[in-house]
Motif scaffolding. Structure first.
Motif, PDB file in Angstrom:
ATOM      1  N   GLN A  99     -37.803 -60.307  -0.338  1.00 26.54           N
ATOM      2  CA  GLN A  99     -37.203 -59.862  -1.590  1.00 26.54           C
ATOM      3  C   GLN A  99     -36.311 -58.663  -1.278  1.00 26.54           C
ATOM      4  O   GLN A  99     -36.792 -57.612  -0.870  1.00 26.54           O
ATOM      5  N   LEU A 100     -34.994 -58.803  -1.437  1.00 24.09           N
ATOM      6  CA  LEU A 100     -34.083 -57.732  -1.081  1.00 24.09           C
ATOM      7  C   LEU A 100     -33.504 -57.009  -2.282  1.00 24.09           C
ATOM      8  O   LEU A 100     -33.110 -55.862  -2.170  1.00 24.09           O
ATOM      9  N   GLY A 101     -33.421 -57.652  -3.405  1.00 23.14           N
ATOM     10  CA  GLY A 101     -32.737 -57.039  -4.542  1.00 23.14           C
ATOM     11  C   GLY A 101     -31.238 -57.105  -4.321  1.00 23.14           C
ATOM     12  O   GLY A 101     -30.723 -58.067  -3.765  1.00 23.14           O
ATOM     13  N   GLU A 102     -30.511 -56.066  -4.713  1.00 24.86           N
ATOM     14  CA  GLU A 102     -29.058 -56.051  -4.528  1.00 24.86           C
ATOM     15  C   GLU A 102     -28.730 -55.508  -3.145  1.00 24.86           C
ATOM     16  O   GLU A 102     -29.257 -54.481  -2.718  1.00 24.86           O
ATOM     17  N   VAL A 103     -27.852 -56.204  -2.441  1.00 23.81           N
ATOM     18  CA  VAL A 103     -27.417 -55.771  -1.110  1.00 23.81           C
ATOM     19  C   VAL A 103     -25.906 -55.867  -1.035  1.00 23.81           C
ATOM     20  O   VAL A 103     -25.273 -56.643  -1.749  1.00 23.81           O
ATOM     21  N   THR A 104     -25.346 -55.093  -0.136  1.00 25.58           N
ATOM     22  CA  THR A 104     -23.904 -55.159   0.082  1.00 25.58           C
ATOM     23  C   THR A 104     -23.601 -56.285   1.075  1.00 25.58           C
ATOM     24  O   THR A 104     -24.505 -56.827   1.726  1.00 25.58           O
ATOM     25  N   GLU A 105     -22.342 -56.590   1.191  1.00 23.86           N
ATOM     26  CA  GLU A 105     -21.924 -57.636   2.125  1.00 23.86           C
ATOM     27  C   GLU A 105     -22.257 -57.261   3.569  1.00 23.86           C
ATOM     28  O   GLU A 105     -22.679 -58.096   4.360  1.00 23.86           O
ATOM     29  N   GLU A 106     -22.127 -55.973   3.897  1.00 22.72           N
ATOM     30  CA  GLU A 106     -22.436 -55.508   5.248  1.00 22.72           C
ATOM     31  C   GLU A 106     -23.936 -55.627   5.532  1.00 22.72           C
ATOM     32  O   GLU A 106     -24.347 -55.976   6.633  1.00 22.72           O
ATOM     33  N   GLU A 107     -24.769 -55.303   4.533  1.00 28.26           N
ATOM     34  CA  GLU A 107     -26.217 -55.423   4.709  1.00 28.26           C
ATOM     35  C   GLU A 107     -26.629 -56.893   4.867  1.00 28.26           C
ATOM     36  O   GLU A 107     -27.511 -57.218   5.654  1.00 28.26           O
ATOM     37  N   LEU A 108     -25.960 -57.768   4.137  1.00 25.42           N
ATOM     38  CA  LEU A 108     -26.276 -59.199   4.214  1.00 25.42           C
ATOM     39  C   LEU A 108     -25.912 -59.777   5.581  1.00 25.42           C
ATOM     40  O   LEU A 108     -26.577 -60.693   6.072  1.00 25.42           O
ATOM     41  N   GLN A 109     -24.907 -59.218   6.237  1.00 21.62           N
ATOM     42  CA  GLN A 109     -24.496 -59.713   7.549  1.00 21.62           C
ATOM     43  C   GLN A 109     -25.579 -59.514   8.605  1.00 21.62           C
ATOM     44  O   GLN A 109     -25.584 -60.188   9.619  1.00 21.62           O
ATOM     45  N   GLN A 110     -26.526 -58.619   8.372  1.00 22.21           N
ATOM     46  CA  GLN A 110     -27.624 -58.415   9.310  1.00 22.21           C
ATOM     47  C   GLN A 110     -28.568 -59.614   9.335  1.00 22.21           C
ATOM     48  O   GLN A 110     -29.347 -59.782  10.262  1.00 22.21           O
ATOM     49  N   TYR A 111     -28.505 -60.445   8.321  1.00 19.15           N
ATOM     50  CA  TYR A 111     -29.401 -61.605   8.196  1.00 19.15           C
ATOM     51  C   TYR A 111     -28.629 -62.909   8.414  1.00 19.15           C
ATOM     52  O   TYR A 111     -28.796 -63.876   7.697  1.00 19.15           O
ATOM     53  N   ASP A 112     -27.777 -62.935   9.441  1.00 21.47           N
ATOM     54  CA  ASP A 112     -26.931 -64.107   9.691  1.00 21.47           C
ATOM     55  C   ASP A 112     -27.545 -65.116  10.654  1.00 21.47           C
ATOM     56  O   ASP A 112     -26.917 -66.091  11.038  1.00 21.47           O
ATOM     57  N   GLY A 113     -28.781 -64.882  11.096  1.00 18.66           N
ATOM     58  CA  GLY A 113     -29.452 -65.835  11.966  1.00 18.66           C
ATOM     59  C   GLY A 113     -29.379 -65.497  13.434  1.00 18.66           C
ATOM     60  O   GLY A 113     -29.980 -66.183  14.258  1.00 18.66           O
ATOM     61  N   THR A 114     -28.646 -64.457  13.809  1.00 18.82           N
ATOM     62  CA  THR A 114     -28.567 -64.098  15.225  1.00 18.82           C
ATOM     63  C   THR A 114     -29.873 -63.484  15.718  1.00 18.82           C
ATOM     64  O   THR A 114     -30.221 -63.634  16.882  1.00 18.82           O
ATOM     65  N   ASP A 115     -30.605 -62.797  14.844  1.00 16.56           N
ATOM     66  CA  ASP A 115     -31.909 -62.225  15.198  1.00 16.56           C
ATOM     67  C   ASP A 115     -32.991 -63.155  14.644  1.00 16.56           C
ATOM     68  O   ASP A 115     -33.136 -63.300  13.437  1.00 16.56           O
ATOM     69  N   SER A 116     -33.743 -63.810  15.546  1.00 13.11           N
ATOM     70  CA  SER A 116     -34.731 -64.799  15.100  1.00 13.11           C
ATOM     71  C   SER A 116     -35.910 -64.165  14.363  1.00 13.11           C
ATOM     72  O   SER A 116     -36.676 -64.866  13.718  1.00 13.11           O
ATOM     73  N   LYS A 117     -36.059 -62.854  14.439  1.00 13.82           N
ATOM     74  CA  LYS A 117     -37.162 -62.185  13.736  1.00 13.82           C
ATOM     75  C   LYS A 117     -36.833 -61.905  12.279  1.00 13.82           C
ATOM     76  O   LYS A 117     -37.714 -61.642  11.478  1.00 13.82           O
ATOM     77  N   LYS A 118     -35.550 -61.954  11.939  1.00 15.68           N
ATOM     78  CA  LYS A 118     -35.130 -61.717  10.556  1.00 15.68           C
ATOM     79  C   LYS A 118     -34.884 -63.062   9.876  1.00 15.68           C
ATOM     80  O   LYS A 118     -34.497 -64.046  10.518  1.00 15.68           O
ATOM     81  N   PRO A 119     -35.072 -63.120   8.569  1.00 19.03           N
ATOM     82  CA  PRO A 119     -34.800 -64.375   7.863  1.00 19.03           C
ATOM     83  C   PRO A 119     -33.297 -64.660   7.821  1.00 19.03           C
ATOM     84  O   PRO A 119     -32.473 -63.757   7.986  1.00 19.03           O
ATOM     85  N   LEU A 120     -32.963 -65.914   7.611  1.00 15.82           N
ATOM     86  CA  LEU A 120     -31.570 -66.327   7.476  1.00 15.82           C
ATOM     87  C   LEU A 120     -31.258 -66.363   5.982  1.00 15.82           C
ATOM     88  O   LEU A 120     -31.857 -67.133   5.240  1.00 15.82           O
ATOM     89  N   LEU A 121     -30.363 -65.503   5.557  1.00 18.63           N
ATOM     90  CA  LEU A 121     -30.046 -65.388   4.134  1.00 18.63           C
ATOM     91  C   LEU A 121     -28.633 -65.866   3.873  1.00 18.63           C
ATOM     92  O   LEU A 121     -27.741 -65.737   4.707  1.00 18.63           O
TER      93      LEU A 121
END
Length: 102
Positions: free
Chosen positions: A66-88
């Motif tokens: 659950q992230l709430g409101e995020v900026t475009e830059e914050e959303l780029q951290q969840y692009d799937g390159t880090d397998s420990k983070k979810p893909l959003l």
């Protein structure tokens, strides 16, 4: 009775196909074999033959984030390159967790 049926079948095969019964059944057997070989190449995967080892190695997915409101830059951290983070993925202002569809 069975002998009469076989004689009738032999006559019908010869009359309709022009082949001897032995040739007819050989062609049918080769056709079926070719069908099974070709369908094995192009057919979908058969989920009934999955080895148990593969099922045991699969790990459960983490719970949704659950992230709430995020900026475009914050959303780029969840692009799937880090397998420990979810893909959003954001669609029309809504953020979706698509980790299951990697």
């Amino acid at each position: 009775m069975a002998l009469e049926l076989w004689e009738t079948l032999k006559e019908a095969i010869t009359a309709y196909t022009g082949l001897s019964p032995a040739t007819f059944f050989t062609v049918v057997a080769l056709g079926l074999a070719a069908y099974y070989v070709i369908s094995g190449f192009f057919g979908g995967t058969d989920h009934h033959h999955v080895p148990r080892q593969h099922e045991e190695q699969m790990q459960p997915l983490p719970p949704p984030v659950q992230l709430g409101e995020v900026t475009e830059e914050e959303l780029q951290q969840y692009d799937g390159t880090d397998s420990k983070k979810p893909l959003l993925m954001a669609i029309k202002g809504q953020i979706y967790d698509v980790s299951q569809s990697r």
